[in-house]
Design a protein around this motif. Structure first.
Motif, PDB file in Angstrom:
ATOM      1  N   GLU A  21       0.822  -1.205   0.000  1.00  0.00           N
ATOM      2  CA  GLU A  21       0.000   0.000   0.000  1.00  0.00           C
ATOM      3  C   GLU A  21       0.859   1.259   0.000  1.00  0.00           C
ATOM      4  O   GLU A  21       0.357   2.364  -0.261  1.00  0.00           O
ATOM      5  CB  GLU A  21      -0.948  -0.014   1.203  1.00  0.00           C
ATOM      6  N   ILE A  22       2.126   1.080   0.328  1.00  0.00           N
ATOM      7  CA  ILE A  22       3.083   2.169   0.291  1.00  0.00           C
ATOM      8  C   ILE A  22       4.455   1.542   0.039  1.00  0.00           C
ATOM      9  O   ILE A  22       4.688   0.384   0.408  1.00  0.00           O
ATOM     10  CB  ILE A  22       3.067   2.982   1.605  1.00  0.00           C
ATOM     11  N   SER A  23       5.340   2.274  -0.574  1.00  0.00           N
ATOM     12  CA  SER A  23       6.647   1.700  -0.894  1.00  0.00           C
ATOM     13  C   SER A  23       7.704   2.189   0.088  1.00  0.00           C
ATOM     14  O   SER A  23       7.583   3.282   0.663  1.00  0.00           O
ATOM     15  CB  SER A  23       7.065   2.087  -2.314  1.00  0.00           C
ATOM     16  N   PRO A  24       8.761   1.421   0.304  1.00  0.00           N
ATOM     17  CA  PRO A  24       9.862   1.879   1.144  1.00  0.00           C
ATOM     18  C   PRO A  24      10.459   3.198   0.657  1.00  0.00           C
ATOM     19  O   PRO A  24      10.911   4.010   1.470  1.00  0.00           O
ATOM     20  CB  PRO A  24      10.869   0.733   1.042  1.00  0.00           C
ATOM     21  N   VAL A  25      10.442   3.412  -0.656  1.00  0.00           N
ATOM     22  CA  VAL A  25      10.974   4.674  -1.192  1.00  0.00           C
ATOM     23  C   VAL A  25      10.102   5.840  -0.759  1.00  0.00           C
ATOM     24  O   VAL A  25      10.614   6.906  -0.357  1.00  0.00           O
ATOM     25  CB  VAL A  25      11.077   4.600  -2.730  1.00  0.00           C
ATOM     26  N   GLU A  26       8.787   5.682  -0.813  1.00  0.00           N
ATOM     27  CA  GLU A  26       7.888   6.750  -0.355  1.00  0.00           C
ATOM     28  C   GLU A  26       8.081   7.044   1.130  1.00  0.00           C
ATOM     29  O   GLU A  26       8.087   8.199   1.553  1.00  0.00           O
ATOM     30  CB  GLU A  26       6.441   6.353  -0.617  1.00  0.00           C
ATOM     31  N   VAL A  27       8.237   5.986   1.913  1.00  0.00           N
ATOM     32  CA  VAL A  27       8.439   6.158   3.357  1.00  0.00           C
ATOM     33  C   VAL A  27       9.746   6.902   3.623  1.00  0.00           C
ATOM     34  O   VAL A  27       9.791   7.849   4.416  1.00  0.00           O
ATOM     35  CB  VAL A  27       8.443   4.791   4.071  1.00  0.00           C
ATOM     36  N   MET A  28      10.808   6.481   2.948  1.00  0.00           N
ATOM     37  CA  MET A  28      12.098   7.140   3.145  1.00  0.00           C
ATOM     38  C   MET A  28      12.045   8.595   2.701  1.00  0.00           C
ATOM     39  O   MET A  28      12.540   9.492   3.407  1.00  0.00           O
ATOM     40  CB  MET A  28      13.184   6.389   2.374  1.00  0.00           C
ATOM     41  N   GLN A  29      11.434   8.848   1.551  1.00  0.00           N
ATOM     42  CA  GLN A  29      11.379  10.225   1.051  1.00  0.00           C
ATOM     43  C   GLN A  29      10.597  11.126   1.997  1.00  0.00           C
ATOM     44  O   GLN A  29      10.970  12.292   2.218  1.00  0.00           O
ATOM     45  CB  GLN A  29      10.753  10.263  -0.341  1.00  0.00           C
ATOM     46  N   ALA A  30       9.514  10.603   2.563  1.00  0.00           N
ATOM     47  CA  ALA A  30       8.723  11.399   3.498  1.00  0.00           C
ATOM     48  C   ALA A  30       9.555  11.807   4.712  1.00  0.00           C
ATOM     49  O   ALA A  30       9.467  12.958   5.196  1.00  0.00           O
ATOM     50  CB  ALA A  30       7.489  10.614   3.953  1.00  0.00           C
ATOM     51  N   HIS A  31      10.375  10.897   5.204  1.00  0.00           N
ATOM     52  CA  HIS A  31      11.202  11.221   6.367  1.00  0.00           C
ATOM     53  C   HIS A  31      12.364  12.138   5.998  1.00  0.00           C
ATOM     54  O   HIS A  31      12.719  13.044   6.770  1.00  0.00           O
ATOM     55  CB  HIS A  31      11.686   9.932   7.034  1.00  0.00           C
ATOM     56  N   LEU A  32      12.945  11.949   4.824  1.00  0.00           N
ATOM     57  CA  LEU A  32      14.007  12.858   4.374  1.00  0.00           C
ATOM     58  C   LEU A  32      13.459  14.268   4.182  1.00  0.00           C
ATOM     59  O   LEU A  32      14.119  15.257   4.541  1.00  0.00           O
ATOM     60  CB  LEU A  32      14.623  12.336   3.079  1.00  0.00           C
ATOM     61  N   ASP A  33      12.259  14.377   3.635  1.00  0.00           N
ATOM     62  CA  ASP A  33      11.631  15.693   3.454  1.00  0.00           C
ATOM     63  C   ASP A  33      11.343  16.344   4.806  1.00  0.00           C
ATOM     64  O   ASP A  33      11.512  17.558   4.978  1.00  0.00           O
ATOM     65  CB  ASP A  33      10.328  15.558   2.666  1.00  0.00           C
ATOM     66  N   ARG A  34      10.898  15.522   5.754  1.00  0.00           N
ATOM     67  CA  ARG A  34      10.604  16.051   7.091  1.00  0.00           C
ATOM     68  C   ARG A  34      11.889  16.566   7.751  1.00  0.00           C
ATOM     69  O   ARG A  34      11.898  17.625   8.372  1.00  0.00           O
ATOM     70  CB  ARG A  34       9.960  14.966   7.947  1.00  0.00           C
ATOM     71  N   ILE A  35      12.959  15.814   7.607  1.00  0.00           N
ATOM     72  CA  ILE A  35      14.244  16.247   8.162  1.00  0.00           C
ATOM     73  C   ILE A  35      14.667  17.565   7.534  1.00  0.00           C
ATOM     74  O   ILE A  35      15.073  18.509   8.232  1.00  0.00           O
ATOM     75  CB  ILE A  35      15.315  15.156   7.949  1.00  0.00           C
ATOM     76  N   GLU A  36      14.574  17.657   6.229  1.00  0.00           N
ATOM     77  CA  GLU A  36      14.980  18.892   5.550  1.00  0.00           C
ATOM     78  C   GLU A  36      14.152  20.086   6.016  1.00  0.00           C
ATOM     79  O   GLU A  36      14.663  21.200   6.171  1.00  0.00           O
ATOM     80  CB  GLU A  36      14.844  18.720   4.038  1.00  0.00           C
ATOM     81  N   ALA A  37      12.880  19.832   6.297  1.00  0.00           N
ATOM     82  CA  ALA A  37      11.974  20.931   6.651  1.00  0.00           C
ATOM     83  C   ALA A  37      12.198  21.462   8.050  1.00  0.00           C
ATOM     84  O   ALA A  37      12.114  22.681   8.281  1.00  0.00           O
ATOM     85  CB  ALA A  37      10.523  20.465   6.490  1.00  0.00           C
TER      86      ALA A  37
END
Length: 469
Positions: A21-37
């Motif tokens: 229902e979600i990919s590891p890439v989407e999960v990782m990108q969401a956390h990387l974006d959160r860190i950047e923000a």
């Protein structure tokens, strides 16, 4: 959708990945974006792993290929920067170790990776993992995501802040006297300090005094603690303290065949406690009664005879100071922050005081052993106050003025005795800050306290609350 990802717990993320229902890439990108923000505001992240996204892509390929998946497959995790990570700097909060890159993972990191977890980043800490605030000369001061003017604690404060702020769903911290449970309390997450030796300390510095050091999971839910602990526990053939072969299965954290007996206390024996914190402990006790536990106020006389914080101070200085001296030998004073300087300046414990403290530690263990013949668990506070302002050295708590060491009054007994404890939120202060309670069990009784914590979580008035950044 991104916020729905980065505030999910690790168990849910793993489930969504398994179901495609979600990919590891989407999960990782969401956390990387959160860190950047938000990383500049909180300053919890020291280093992002260069290969985090590459590992997520490999995890996604494994899902699509129908391979057997581990229980944490594709889930990012973080680790305190005192825990070795192969190919990723581990700098221990000190210019002395700037640029240090280990060749091998600590056993705890390797075990989360084996379960399918992906190392996302390293998190901030005090110099040498030694203090109740996460601040150092190398990577600066971490801030509490609930109030940036306050500390997220120490020594696993960067880890607690990262999880609370949605930069990581799961992490590894270490605990000498307070350091996974206190930071969890200051940021409103959950953490587990298991029985001493249940999780090997191999690949973590400092090792001395190893009989008090623990490594443990920090997370967003009790089920995450159970899942992570099921992967972390067990001997490794290197850490002699990690000799227990008691098995733990996250799937068997369930009800017992009789009502559980739980005592609660906020003292005496812990030092002064703020009335708001004391009231939260009592509320947690009453909540457990409402779900079928037998609950009553208790005292443990051994804690009144021997103040565990004083016992700890007399023991650990004698054993930890030489490790600090060895690490700092030949380095200039301007490379040392205040806690290393403080430790090195402390007077040595006399042999008489050291022996007396050893005997006091035995009495504390005996006192808890007697208590656990009558009760299955103990509920206490974690900290005597909610998260405090940066740089405060003394506190007036319930009319009594104490120094900052007293914040460890209810946590350090578990390091002296080796007992397991869980830190979990159950209240909110008048300043809108989290208040956690501590669930203590007998030796090797992690399953019992995880079950009690899950009961408490099910009736918690503060579930799924997150800081707004």
């Amino acid at each position: 959708m991104s916020s729905e990802i980065f505030f999910q717990d690790a168990t849910r993320l793993a489930e969504l990945i398994r179901k495609r229902e979600i990919s590891p890439v989407e999960v990782m990108q969401a956390h990387l974006d959160r860190i950047e923000a938000i990383a500049p505001k909180v300053n919890a992240i020291v280093t992002v792993a260069d290969d985090a996204m590459k590992a997520a892509q490999a995890a996604e390929a494994a899902v699509l290929a129908g391979q057997t998946l581990g229980p944490l497959h594709g889930v990012p995790f973080t680790a305190k920067d005192s825990i070795d990570t192969a190919g990723v700097p581990t700098q221990r909060g000190s210019p002395i170790f700037k640029g240090r890159v280990p060749d091998a993972d600590a056993v705890s990191v390797a075990r989360l990776k084996k379960a399918g977890g992906i190392l996302l980043a390293k998190t901030n800490l005090p110099e040498f993992s030694y203090w109740i605030e996460s601040d150092n000369l190398l990577s600066g001061r971490s801030n509490n995501p609930w109030d940036l003017d306050r500390t997220p604690g120490g020594s696993s404060g960067g880890e607690s802040a990262a999880i609370a702020a949605g930069m990581s769903p799961l992490g590894l911290g270490t605990d000498l006297a307070i350091s996974v449970r206190g930071p969890a309390a200051q940021t409103g997450i959950v953490s587990l300090k298991a029985t001493h030796g249940r999780v090997p300390m191999t690949g973590i510095w400092p090792r001395a005094p190893r009989r008090f050091w623990h490594v443990g999971p920090m997370a967003r839910s009790i089920r995450d603690l159970a899942l992570a602990f099921s992967q972390l526990a067990g001997p490794d053939g290197q850490d002699a303290f990690a000799s227990s072969t008691v098995q733990f299965d996250a799937g068997v954290v369930r009800s017992h065949d009789r009502p559980l007996r739980v005592g609660w206390m906020v003292g005496p024996g812990f030092g002064p406690v703020d009335p708001e914190v004391a009231a939260t402990v009592q509320s947690a006790a009453e909540a457990l009664r409402s779900v079928g536990c037998i609950v009553e106020p208790v005292s443990i006389p051994a804690l009144e005879r021997d103040f565990a914080l004083d016992v700890f101070n007399r023991l650990h200085v004698m054993e930890m100071k030489p490790a600090f001296a060895e690490a700092t030998a030949g380095h200039a004073q301007d490379e040392l922050y205040k806690m290393a300087r403080t430790m090195l300046a402390l007077p040595d414990t006399s042999m008489k005081d050291y022996i007396d403290a050893e005997q006091a530690a035995e009495r504390l263990r005996d006192g808890y052993a007697e208590y656990f013949t009558r009760y299955d668990a103990l509920i206490t506070h974690v900290l005597p106050i909610p998260a405090h302002k940066h740089g405060v050295d003394t506190f007036t708590i319930n009319g009594e003025t104490v120094d900052a060491r007293y914040l460890q009054g209810a946590t350090v007994p578990l390091n002296v005795t080796g007992l397991p404890g869980i830190s979990m939120r159950f209240g909110t202060s008048k300043d809108a800050l989290p208040i956690n309670v501590q669930i203590v069990g007998s030796w090797q009784a992690e399953s019992t306290i995880l079950h009690i914590a899950s009961l408490l979580e099910s009736v918690s008035p503060v579930r799924d609350q997150h800081p707004k950044l």
